[in-house]
Design an enzyme around this catalytic site. Sequence first.
Site, PDB file in Angstrom:
ATOM      1  N   GLY A 268       0.800  -1.227   0.000  1.00 38.68           N
ATOM      2  CA  GLY A 268       0.000   0.000   0.000  1.00 38.68           C
ATOM      3  C   GLY A 268       0.823   1.264   0.000  1.00 38.68           C
ATOM      4  CB  VAL A 269      -0.218   4.787  -0.228  1.00 38.56           C
ATOM      5  CG1 VAL A 269      -0.517   4.697  -1.692  1.00 38.56           C
ATOM      6  CG2 VAL A 269      -1.486   4.733   0.604  1.00 38.56           C
ATOM      7  N   GLY A 270       2.168   4.927   1.671  1.00 36.72           N
ATOM      8  CA  GLY A 270       2.560   5.444   2.974  1.00 36.72           C
ATOM      9  C   GLY A 270       3.866   4.862   3.475  1.00 36.72           C
ATOM     10  CG  ASN A 271       5.908   7.467   5.759  1.00 31.81           C
ATOM     11  OD1 ASN A 271       6.730   7.736   4.899  1.00 31.81           O
ATOM     12  ND2 ASN A 271       5.020   8.347   6.209  1.00 31.81           N
ATOM     13  CD  GLU A 293      -3.660   1.731  -5.839  1.00 27.34           C
ATOM     14  OE1 GLU A 293      -4.666   1.032  -5.717  1.00 27.34           O
ATOM     15  OE2 GLU A 293      -3.406   2.685  -5.085  1.00 27.34           O
ATOM     16  CB  ILE A 363      -6.863   5.175  10.125  1.00 21.81           C
ATOM     17  CG1 ILE A 363      -6.167   5.967   9.020  1.00 21.81           C
ATOM     18  CG2 ILE A 363      -7.284   6.092  11.277  1.00 21.81           C
ATOM     19  CD1 ILE A 363      -7.033   7.012   8.356  1.00 21.81           C
ATOM     20  N   GLY A 387      -6.874   1.824  -3.367  1.00 18.22           N
ATOM     21  CA  GLY A 387      -6.994   0.462  -3.884  1.00 18.22           C
ATOM     22  C   GLY A 387      -7.074  -0.580  -2.782  1.00 18.22           C
TER      23      GLY A 387
HETATM   24  O1  0RQ Z   1      -0.518  11.647  10.837  1.00 23.03           O
HETATM   25  O2  0RQ Z   1       1.738  12.438  10.317  1.00 23.03           O
HETATM   26  O3  0RQ Z   1      -0.085  14.014  11.037  1.00 23.03           O
HETATM   27  O4  0RQ Z   1       0.891  12.384  12.685  1.00 23.03           O
HETATM   28  O5  0RQ Z   1      -2.248   9.236  10.146  1.00 23.03           O
HETATM   29  O6  0RQ Z   1       0.054   7.659   9.552  1.00 23.03           O
HETATM   30  O7  0RQ Z   1       1.527   5.953  10.539  1.00 23.03           O
HETATM   31  O8  0RQ Z   1       2.527   7.695   8.937  1.00 23.03           O
HETATM   32  O9  0RQ Z   1       0.989   5.815   8.168  1.00 23.03           O
HETATM   33  O10 0RQ Z   1       1.731   7.008   6.016  1.00 23.03           O
HETATM   34  O11 0RQ Z   1       1.288   4.528   6.213  1.00 23.03           O
HETATM   35  O12 0RQ Z   1      -0.599   6.184   6.287  1.00 23.03           O
HETATM   36  C1  0RQ Z   1      -3.934   4.525   6.453  1.00 23.03           C
HETATM   37  C2  0RQ Z   1      -3.486   6.979   6.231  1.00 23.03           C
HETATM   38  C3  0RQ Z   1      -1.628   5.359   6.764  1.00 23.03           C
HETATM   39  C4  0RQ Z   1      -2.627   5.388   4.472  1.00 23.03           C
HETATM   40  C5  0RQ Z   1      -2.930   5.574   5.975  1.00 23.03           C
HETATM   41  C6  0RQ Z   1      -2.255   9.469  11.553  1.00 23.03           C
HETATM   42  C7  0RQ Z   1      -0.796   9.502  11.916  1.00 23.03           C
HETATM   43  C8  0RQ Z   1      -0.214  10.266  10.742  1.00 23.03           C
HETATM   44  C9  0RQ Z   1      -0.336   8.702   8.741  1.00 23.03           C
HETATM   45  P1  0RQ Z   1       0.607  12.707  11.247  1.00 23.03           P
HETATM   46  P2  0RQ Z   1       1.394   6.820   9.335  1.00 23.03           P
HETATM   47  P3  0RQ Z   1       0.951   5.897   6.602  1.00 23.03           P
HETATM   48  C10 0RQ Z   1      -3.839   0.896  -1.928  1.00 23.03           C
HETATM   49  C11 0RQ Z   1      -3.390   1.348  -0.615  1.00 23.03           C
HETATM   50  C12 0RQ Z   1      -5.717   4.179   2.517  1.00 23.03           C
HETATM   51  C13 0RQ Z   1      -5.461   3.886   1.071  1.00 23.03           C
HETATM   52  C14 0RQ Z   1      -4.723   2.617   0.880  1.00 23.03           C
HETATM   53  C15 0RQ Z   1      -3.891   5.470   3.605  1.00 23.03           C
HETATM   54  C16 0RQ Z   1      -1.047   9.773   9.575  1.00 23.03           C
HETATM   55  O13 0RQ Z   1      -2.022   4.158   4.274  1.00 23.03           O
HETATM   56  O14 0RQ Z   1      -4.353   6.535   3.240  1.00 23.03           O
HETATM   57  O15 0RQ Z   1      -4.634   1.750   1.725  1.00 23.03           O
HETATM   58  N1  0RQ Z   1      -4.487   4.292   3.282  1.00 23.03           N
HETATM   59  N2  0RQ Z   1      -4.165   2.492  -0.272  1.00 23.03           N
HETATM   60  O16 0RQ Z   1      -0.610  10.139  13.152  1.00 23.03           O
HETATM   61  C17 0RQ Z   1      -5.850   9.500  14.100  1.00 23.03           C
HETATM   62  C18 0RQ Z   1      -5.634   7.185  14.217  1.00 23.03           C
HETATM   63  C19 0RQ Z   1      -4.466   7.290  13.389  1.00 23.03           C
HETATM   64  C20 0RQ Z   1      -4.085   8.564  12.974  1.00 23.03           C
HETATM   65  C21 0RQ Z   1      -2.697   7.084  12.163  1.00 23.03           C
HETATM   66  N3  0RQ Z   1      -6.079   6.001  14.658  1.00 23.03           N
HETATM   67  N4  0RQ Z   1      -6.287   8.302  14.525  1.00 23.03           N
HETATM   68  N5  0RQ Z   1      -4.764   9.665  13.319  1.00 23.03           N
HETATM   69  N6  0RQ Z   1      -2.988   8.390  12.217  1.00 23.03           N
HETATM   70  N7  0RQ Z   1      -3.591   6.397  12.888  1.00 23.03           N
HETATM   71  C22 0RQ Z   1      -2.955   0.030  -2.628  1.00 23.03           C
HETATM   72  C23 0RQ Z   1      -1.705   0.548  -3.226  1.00 23.03           C
HETATM   73  O17 0RQ Z   1      -1.002  -0.181  -3.775  1.00 23.03           O
HETATM   74  C24 0RQ Z   1      -1.352   2.006  -3.133  1.00 23.03           C
END
Ligand code: 0RQ
Length: 509
Positions: A268-271, A293, A363, A387
Amino acid sequence: SADRILNDVLRTRIMSAEQAAELIPAGATVGMSGFTAAGAPKAVPQALARRIERINAQGGQFRIGLWTGASTSPELDGALAKVHGIDRRLPYQSDPVARQQINAGEMNYIDLHLSHVAQYVWFGFLGHLDVAVVEVSGILPDGRLIPSTSVGNNKTWLDQADAIILEVNAGQPAALDGMHDIYYGTDRPPNRKPIPMLHPHDRIGEPYLRCDLNKVIAVVPTHAADKLSAYKPLDEDSQRIAAHIVDFLEHEVQHGRLPRNLLPLQSGVGNIANAVLAGLNQSAFEDMTAYTEVLQDGMLDLLESGKLRSASATALALSPEGFKRFEARADELRQRILLRPQEISNHPELIRRMGLIAMNALIEADIYGNVNSTHLMGTSIMNGIGGSGDYARNAYLSIFMSPSTAKGGQISCIVPMASHVDHTEHDVQVLVTEQGLADLRGLAPRQRAKLIIAKCVHPSYRDPISDYFERALKGSVGQQTPHLLTEALSWHQRYLDTGSMRPAASPAA
Ligand code: 0RQ
């Protein structure tokens, strides 16, 4: 950059971004390229934003509907949101200004599974597409288009829009030519046929986008890099998450449930997702493949180390540093990378057939394994489902992962009841935090809850969440998925009221 525009007819339509933006009418629905910042148009959206600002400053009501592949860039979503130029947005975004407007109720946002978007447009479910604004990296003499660093929904925008504006970006590497696989065989029901793909690197289409030259109203030469963002350095939590996942995959190989080179990876996306790929790069697995993706830095590392044989994706979402590495070895890497339309990269038929290992970030999850990927405290959007649903439901193995807490420990990412559900318990087989991994396969809800609490919850939340579960077991009418309904979302309310989910009596971690 005119030497990238080799078609004589289209050369006559070359103009500036300002002139092209004048051709987009107020109220239009516009389909733009871009899947992450990769391949997003750079000049026309900014010129359009300036035009909107000018007109609205004089009392106008200029807004557009904006459709894209996924999230885009500050030059696209950012620029248009800043001037309040977007009325209706789909299917995914991650821009801070757009997010703020959506959450203030000022922008209508329709969050869609990314594999659904193209076919919903073909079916007529989303209304009419007026204009396509698509970045390409070149135009061939016969008018076919060399795609850019992403494919996304571009095939659909070019097919469906009444009018087309092309940005031809000579700043994109020439080596992109030949890296794409555009499949034109997707008919509408009841005329659909099987998609002829058996392996992640199978070519089933053409390297170029088709384009009806009569519809092209503007060609805008540009020369600019994608505004890609860097990934956060790997922290301890994400390394622990990665280690749990690698252990689990090794265990699955030992038990004969996965081949030694695993099955095609989706990440997936993200760190966090990026960190897991780094973990796989340290692992003993060899000869892996990816069907995913976005191709992010972690995947590039795996391609470079040779552990990954090939990768199929819809976008090259590399950091600026990663992109430089890609360019330096593009001639070799392009043999092992395929970029496809997103209805193919995310297609349920293909994901099920090839048996993907899906790894997506969350999340929050609840004690039964329902997953929220999109909302904060139940009501505000973060990004969107992207995705993740396409993969989670159809994968061979569906893994969701997150640190166990957020916001310095004030939020537990495992809660009694998820405040929004994107992936139901039925689509979540494995849940991982830095604390541990819960293998939920074959378990009933009460068994799932016990395991999630034991393996995934942060120690500072383990007592209150066990206490909730024990009391739910006693006080719930139904014993399939025991809950105390008046209390189930109280952790979220407490966070909104006090800035922490921790019960008042519970000491800080
Ligand atoms: O916010 O940086 O402001 O503190 O969410 O969190 O831990 O850096 O994680 O960058 O991996 O993103 C789900 C958002 C995770 C992303 C999500 C806050 C946390 C931080 C980011 P700050 P991390 P990531 C498709 C794949 C949906 C789409 C998907 C996403 C920020 O992965 O958008 O899956 N996914 N696509 O502090 C409040 C909570 C929290 C919270 C985290 N419980 N409540 N804030 N955060 N948990 C397939 C592909 O192939 C692309």
